[in-house]
Design an enzyme around this catalytic site. Structure first.
Site: not given
Ligand code: NAD
Length: 445
Positions: A294-295, A351
């Site tokens: 929370l903020l 986020y």
């Molecule tokens: P995840 O955590 O399973 O995978 C994220 C990947 O990004 C990981 O492999 C991690 O090592 C890599 N990563 C993190 N920081 C990094 C950095 N500084 N440099 C290089 N790689 C880095 O997440 P996900 O659920 O696959 O999400 C992928 C994208 O989708 C993200 O941008 C997330 O915000 C977005 N997203 C996901 C959902 C969901 O429901 N899963 C919903 C909306 C948006």
């Protein structure tokens, strides 16, 4: 990959009980596989404008079984409603009610696609008719059942219904590639773009970089771009090196261990792609993290790490791309945003600021890429089944999963399909847009 609840209510006693109690009964979605027919039945094309006639001819060229008039009780794979000539709300009645009488014939996983014009800049009566399509389509999408979806294509003034990006979007919406896209519009702002020679390999010859590719949505994007013909550079942090190497090997691409928030990330990405593969056409900014609080309890570490990875890194990498002579031939950037960045979510101010930032960045960067025939767009996923969402508390996760028109979570593949479409040459006339892949989430904006 189906969740436990969906398995329980899909057959036998569970199905009967769910039906009696009026509980959600999510349908199995028809997802794309190479070689699959575009539509799972004939497509009824409604509308009397010249655009409608041209589209009918185009659909025939794609080997789609096109109907200009409904055949009673024929199972339809799709209904395309061409409304690009409406000038007053009164003009909606005839075509819309004609199409309505065919809705009962729409097959499970069928598609409704509207083609109309963007309202902005037009006189009040015209704008009322055009914006009316927005409300109409979003409501219809909420009425459709059995995995059927409704989406719309918005043509800017001067762009025809057969512009490459309009045709590309129509193919995307009719096909299994858009399984989890529902109640959305995509705006076609120009006649740029080119349809692929081979519809099953739209990215043939392209070199694509995908960040955060070691797992989850990023790994699915890497696999999908490879399936569509691209050579892929998979990027992730050194700590994810083993998983990253496994993904890169599986798709015969290369791995680049790199923290995208490093100052030199853009230069390293360009160098790797050009040195190893001779070019760079597509960059997908997928790497992202959450640090929820929370903020009122937010600390500097949580705030700054999320902003650094999710948006500042993208801004800096884009600066390097825009300055590079290697990113000048119809380049494509696709960024992963989130519906949280649009509707907000409790406990995710950091986020949401980063993902709202992605949307602002994409809109502002679009004109900067236009000169080179380039485009930049965002895809905003809703609830997707990944390790990120598996960490949510059970009750919150179950609610998030159901509160959308398709009554289920999406798969990483669904996000990847939307990204692959926006990364293709066909999508050249789409830029600065945000496409939600959320099954038409019912809460928030
Ligand atoms: P995840 O955590 O399973 O995978 C994220 C990947 O990004 C990981 O492999 C991690 O090592 C890599 N990563 C993190 N920081 C990094 C950095 N500084 N440099 C290089 N790689 C880095 O997440 P996900 O659920 O696959 O999400 C992928 C994208 O989708 C993200 O941008 C997330 O915000 C977005 N997203 C996901 C959902 C969901 O429901 N899963 C919903 C909306 C948006």
């Amino acid at each position: 990959m189906t969740d436990t609840y969906t398995r329980l209510v899909s057959k036998g006693l569970g199905r009967d009980v769910a039906k009696k109690l009026g509980l959600p009964q999510p349908a199995a979605l028809r997802r794309y596989e190479p070689g699959q027919p575009l539509s799972n039945g004939p497509v009824l094309l409604e509308g009397s404008s010249p655009g409608a006639d041209e589209l009918a001819a185009e659909l025939l060229r794609w080997d789609v079984d096109v109907r200009r008039h409904a055949v009673p009780r024929e199972r339809l794979g799709g209904i395309v409603l061409v409304l690009d000539d409406v000038e007053s709300p009164d003009d909606l009645e005839k075509p819309v009610l004609t199409a309505a009488s065919s809705l009962r014939d729409l097959a499970p996983n069928g598609r409704v696609v509207t083609i109309s014009r963007a309202a902005d800049g037009s006189p009040p009566e015209v704008a009322a008719a055009r914006q009316g399509v927005d409300g109409l389509l979003r409501s219809l999408a909420k009425e459709l059942r059995a995995g059927a979806t409704g989406n719309g294509i918005l043509l800017a003034d001067g762009v025809t219904a057969t512009a490459p990006a309009a045709l590309g979007a129509l193919r995307f919406f009719l096909s299994g590639r858009s399984a989890y896209v529902d109640g959305q519009f995509v705006r076609i702002s120009s006649a740029s773009g080119e349809l692929p020679a081979d519809a099953d390999k739209p990215l043939a010859g392209k070199v694509a970089v995908v960040t955060g590719a070691a797992r989850g949505i990023g790994a699915a994007i890497a696999r999908t771009l490879h399936r569509d013909g691209a050579t892929v550079v998979a990027v992730d942090i050194p700590a994810a090196g083993d998983h990253l190497a496994a993904v890169a090997n599986e798709i015969r691409g290369t791995a680049l261990q790199l923290d995208v928030s490093r100052d030199d990330a853009g230069g390293r990405i360009i160098d790797h792609a050009v040195r190893r593969h001779g070019r760079l056409d597509i960059v997908v900014h997928n790497a992202g993290i959450t640090r929820d609080k929370l903020l009122v309890n937010m600390d500097r570490g949580r705030w700054s790490s999320v902003l650094a990875v999710n948006i500042s890194a993208q801004l800096r990498i884009n600066e390097a791309l825009l300055a590079s002579e290697h990113f000048r031939s119809n380049p494509r950037i696709v960024s992963v945003a989130s519906t949280t960045g649009i509707a907000g979510n409790r406990g995710q101010t950091n986020y949401a600021a980063s993902k709202g930032g992605v949307i602002g960045m994409v809109r502002a960067t679009a004109p900067l890429l236009a000169g080179h025939g380039g485009s930049i767009n965002a895809v905003a996923p809703g609830f997707i089944e990944t390790e990120m969402t598996a960490r949510m508390p059970f009750a919150t996760r179950e609610v998030a999963r159901r509160l959308n028109s398709l009554q289920q979570g999406g798969r990483p593949q669904d996000v990847a399909e939307a990204i692959a479409f926006l990364a293709s040459d066909a999508a050249g006339g789409i830029s600065g847009e945000v496409l939600r892949v959320c099954g038409q989430q019912l809460v928030g904006a």
